[in-house]
Design an enzyme around this catalytic site. Structure first.
Site, PDB file in Angstrom:
ATOM      1  N   HIS A   1       0.821  -1.221   0.000  1.00  0.00           N
ATOM      2  CA  HIS A   1       0.000   0.000   0.000  1.00  0.00           C
ATOM      3  C   HIS A   1       0.853   1.269   0.000  1.00  0.00           C
ATOM      4  O   HIS A   1       0.347   2.340  -0.326  1.00  0.00           O
ATOM      5  CB  HIS A   1      -0.858   0.062   1.271  1.00  0.00           C
ATOM      6  N   CYS A   7       3.855  -1.298  -3.998  1.00  0.00           N
ATOM      7  CA  CYS A   7       3.547  -1.779  -5.349  1.00  0.00           C
ATOM      8  C   CYS A   7       3.923  -0.707  -6.383  1.00  0.00           C
ATOM      9  O   CYS A   7       3.622   0.485  -6.193  1.00  0.00           O
ATOM     10  CB  CYS A   7       2.055  -2.077  -5.434  1.00  0.00           C
ATOM     11  N   GLU A  14      -3.393   2.748   2.029  1.00  0.00           N
ATOM     12  CA  GLU A  14      -2.888   3.266   0.746  1.00  0.00           C
ATOM     13  C   GLU A  14      -3.214   4.754   0.625  1.00  0.00           C
ATOM     14  O   GLU A  14      -2.374   5.562   0.200  1.00  0.00           O
ATOM     15  CB  GLU A  14      -3.523   2.498  -0.420  1.00  0.00           C
ATOM     16  N   THR A  57      -6.119   2.629  -5.738  1.00  0.00           N
ATOM     17  CA  THR A  57      -6.019   1.634  -6.822  1.00  0.00           C
ATOM     18  C   THR A  57      -7.118   0.574  -6.800  1.00  0.00           C
ATOM     19  O   THR A  57      -7.361  -0.068  -7.813  1.00  0.00           O
ATOM     20  CB  THR A  57      -4.654   0.928  -6.769  1.00  0.00           C
ATOM     21  N   CYS A  76      -6.236   0.160 -10.449  1.00  0.00           N
ATOM     22  CA  CYS A  76      -5.313  -0.878 -10.921  1.00  0.00           C
ATOM     23  C   CYS A  76      -6.034  -1.833 -11.876  1.00  0.00           C
ATOM     24  O   CYS A  76      -7.177  -2.220 -11.629  1.00  0.00           O
ATOM     25  CB  CYS A  76      -4.785  -1.618  -9.708  1.00  0.00           C
ATOM     26  N   ASN A 128     -10.621  -5.171  -0.819  1.00  0.00           N
ATOM     27  CA  ASN A 128     -10.902  -5.631  -2.188  1.00  0.00           C
ATOM     28  C   ASN A 128     -11.661  -6.953  -2.179  1.00  0.00           C
ATOM     29  O   ASN A 128     -12.454  -7.228  -3.066  1.00  0.00           O
ATOM     30  CB  ASN A 128      -9.615  -5.659  -3.020  1.00  0.00           C
TER      31      ASN A 128
HETATM   32  S1  SF4 Z   1      -4.223  -4.210  -6.407  1.00  0.00           S
HETATM   33 FE1  SF4 Z   1      -2.922  -3.389  -8.034  1.00  0.00          FE
HETATM   34  S2  SF4 Z   1      -2.070  -1.556  -7.157  1.00  0.00           S
HETATM   35 FE2  SF4 Z   1      -2.857  -2.699  -5.431  1.00  0.00          FE
HETATM   36  S3  SF4 Z   1      -1.115  -3.898  -4.754  1.00  0.00           S
HETATM   37 FE3  SF4 Z   1      -2.222  -5.151  -6.213  1.00  0.00          FE
HETATM   38  S4  SF4 Z   1      -1.204  -4.785  -8.203  1.00  0.00           S
HETATM   39 FE4  SF4 Z   1      -0.604  -3.144  -6.792  1.00  0.00          FE
END
Ligand code: SF4
Length: 580
Positions: free
Chosen positions: A76, A99, A129, A165, A193, A223
């Site tokens: 993050h 990332c 993040e 992202t 992303c 997510n």
């Molecule tokens: S979701 Fe995308 S931006 Fe977030 S860590 Fe994974 S690859 Fe990187």
């Protein structure tokens, strides 16, 4: 009940990279290893990290209060001020695990803030993040999570918009529209992303095709929760679980087709455990003849009988390439040696196996006595058969068995270990794949020439290369699938050394070079028809590499069997050519 696994389930690139960095530091760094905040939102992975000695640093210690140690910045990212404070605290190494896609957003924000623009970050204000992104905006950043919040913003000039992202495209677009209405033209950077897009689009279509969706991942993982929300929009039942133990067996048993996806912070081994449990639910539901057949098939694959029979096929093909008639004792020696080597190695390697293949680990634990006993018996049988074939075959197979036994034993003197970087043969990067390829080539191709004392150097070389390349590619493909578990236990496989994409490219190049060699080989003597027939297993291996890397099949006994089927195919084609 059938199960369909989403192609993009599990670790995304950024999370995988951060995990790899953390585990590599745990195995190699001097002094304590920390992650600044939890590396990912998955309790099972955090438990595993703790078991490897990786501690979570909740806040930055006061300046000068720490002497040495490594801190890994999570995927993050963090505000730049925190990195500076970590250095001042006294840590000797700060490892950048942010990332690359998050670093790109940080850079956009830093540039905008430097030129005096106002930065709007579309995201959740409390998400780490977003906290890190705000730090790069200096005092010019603001967070908006819903379109309704745009009205509450003060008057702003020169607005730059970016996204956390893992935001949904719909929410980002709605907020951008609201900003446009309020402030006129704004500079938009759609920084959602690709991995998030792909995962959400995929679960949307998956949910429409199946009767219910299982979403695997941590309850704290944003997510993962979003994936569950997207799946729920289809009005199909959605089961969000952290582990296989939470699966509602009765409800799932009523469904015909179940889709499985997983958040970006869910490791492969958790997904595999869930898949294994779903297959068990299916077996209980179906029962009867097909259940029995599946169990027999699973035993055949999991006990390594299938791959050992593949060695018989390869022994026939390798003998015929050298102009030698297949010899029953040589085929039996290949069967026993390969069976013993594979089954005993699985027991030596059982720590990685628990992560890489929970189904196999369960099978090995259940049949431990029988499998170890039959492995030892097979090693003795291979040696006895070679003794009957002659002194040289006996010495060759005896030496290889000895090397196999010493493979995991720390034979390097302590004084030399640090200088050489390894204590046993198994610690040498890529040694497992290379030694398996070499052992197969010796047993199925060299042994017939030595035993029958017939030497055709070119044909012998061709047979050995053919065998070694096919076995190398088989092991490399499985190593790519097993990379997460191997990282956990610190195994230095080829994908860990070279990366998964490079390993898969290497496999493709090796198979292409082998195909070319088989096409040209008849010019040097080996029979043209046989050489051309043996192109089929090369094509089969290339196809399986593609199937596995694209996740076109569920991991398990069937997908493994299809890789090993290529060895059978080589034997069947060679025997058919010989008989006809
Ligand atoms: S979701 Fe995308 S931006 Fe977030 S860590 Fe994974 S690859 Fe990187």
């Amino acid at each position: 009940m059938r199960v369909r696994l989403a192609r993009h389930a599990g670790f995304c690139m950024g999370v995988r990279r951060a995990m790899e960095l953390a585990l590599a530091q745990a195995h190699h760094a001097q002094g304590p290893v920390f992650t600044y905040g939890p590396l990912i939102h998955n309790p099972q992975v955090l438990e595993l990290q703790a078991s490897k000695g990786i501690q979570v640093l909740k806040e930055v210690p006061p300046p000068g209060s720490v002497s040495g140690g490594t801190v890994i910045i999570r995927a993050h990212g963090v505000p730049p001020q925190d990195k500076a404070r970590l250095k001042q605290a006294g840590f000797s190494q700060i490892v950048e695990g942010t990332c690359p896609r998050v670093i790109r957003v940080q850079a956009i924000i830093a540039r905008a803030a430097k030129r005096g623009a106002e930065v709007i970050i579309v995201g959740d204000a409390s998400h780490p993040e977003v906290v890190g992104l705000l730090g790069h905006a200096q005092s010019r950043g603001r967070v908006v999570s819903r379109p309704g919040e745009v009205a509450e913003l003060p008057e702003l000039r020169e607005v730059v918009v970016v996204a956390q992202t893992t935001q949904t495209s719909e929410n980002f677009a709605a907020i951008v529209r609201a900003l446009g209405r309020r402030f006129g033209p704004v500079e938009v950077h759609e920084t959602i992303c690709e991995a998030t897009h792909r995962r959400q689009d995929e679960v949307k279509s998956l949910a429409h095709e199946v009767d219910g969706v299982v979403v695997v991942g941590g309850r704290n993982s944003g997510n993962t929760q979003r994936l569950a929300q997207v799946a729920a929009e289809s009005n199909k039942p959605v089961f969000a679980v952290e582990t296989e133990e939470e699966l509602p067996r009765e409800q799932l048993a009523r469904l015909d087709l179940v889709g499985v996806t997983a958040g970006a912070s869910t490791p492969n081994w958790l997904i595999k455990r869930v898949l294994r449990e779903l297959v068990a639910i299916r077996s209980e539901r179906e029962g009867g003849g097909s259940y029995l057949l599946r169990r027999v098939f699973r035993f055949f694959v999991r006990s390594q009988l299938l791959v050992a029979l593949g060695a018989v096929g390869m022994a026939c093909a390798a003998s015929l390439l050298q102009g030698l008639a297949p010899h029953p004792a040589l085929a039996a020696a290949a069967f026993f040696y390969i069976y013993a080597m594979h089954i005993l190695n699985h027991f030596l390697d059982k720590e990685a196996g628990q992560y890489n293949d929970p189904d196999r680990a369960h099978f090995l634990a259940k049949h431990r006595g029988f499998l170890i006993g039959s492995g030892v018996f097979s090693a003795a049988a291979a040696l006895a058969l070679c003794a009957l074939l002659g002194l040289l075959p006996f010495i060759i197979v005896g030496l290889m068995s000895l090397l196999g036994i010493l493979y995991s034993v720390p034979v390097v003197p302590r004084a030399l270990r640090d200088r050489l970087g390894f204590a046993s043969l198994k610690d040498i990067p890529g040694s497992k794949t290379a030694s398996a390829a070499g052992a197969w080539a010796v047993v199925v191709a060299l042994l017939p020439a030595v035993s029958l004392e017939v030497w055709h150097p070119l044909a012998l070389g061709l047979a050995m290369v053919y065998t070694a390349v096919l076995v190398f590619c088989r092991c490399a493909v499985f190593d790519v699938l097993d990379v997460q578990g191997d990282l956990v236990v610190g195994k230095e496989t080829i994908p860990i050394m070279l990366g998964e994409a490079v390993t898969l490219r290497l496999v493709n190049w090796l198979l292409a070079a082998l195909a070319l060699l088989m096409i040209l080989a008849p010019l040097a003597g080996p029979p043209a028809v046989l050489c051309f027939l043996l192109l089929a297993p090369i094509a089969g291996m290339a196809l399986m590499q593609r199937v596995h890397s694209r996740r076109d099949m569920l991991p398990g006994a069937m997908s493994e069997a299809l890789v090993d089927f290529n060895f059978w195919l080589a034997g069947v084609l060679a025997l058919a050519w010989w008989i006809l």
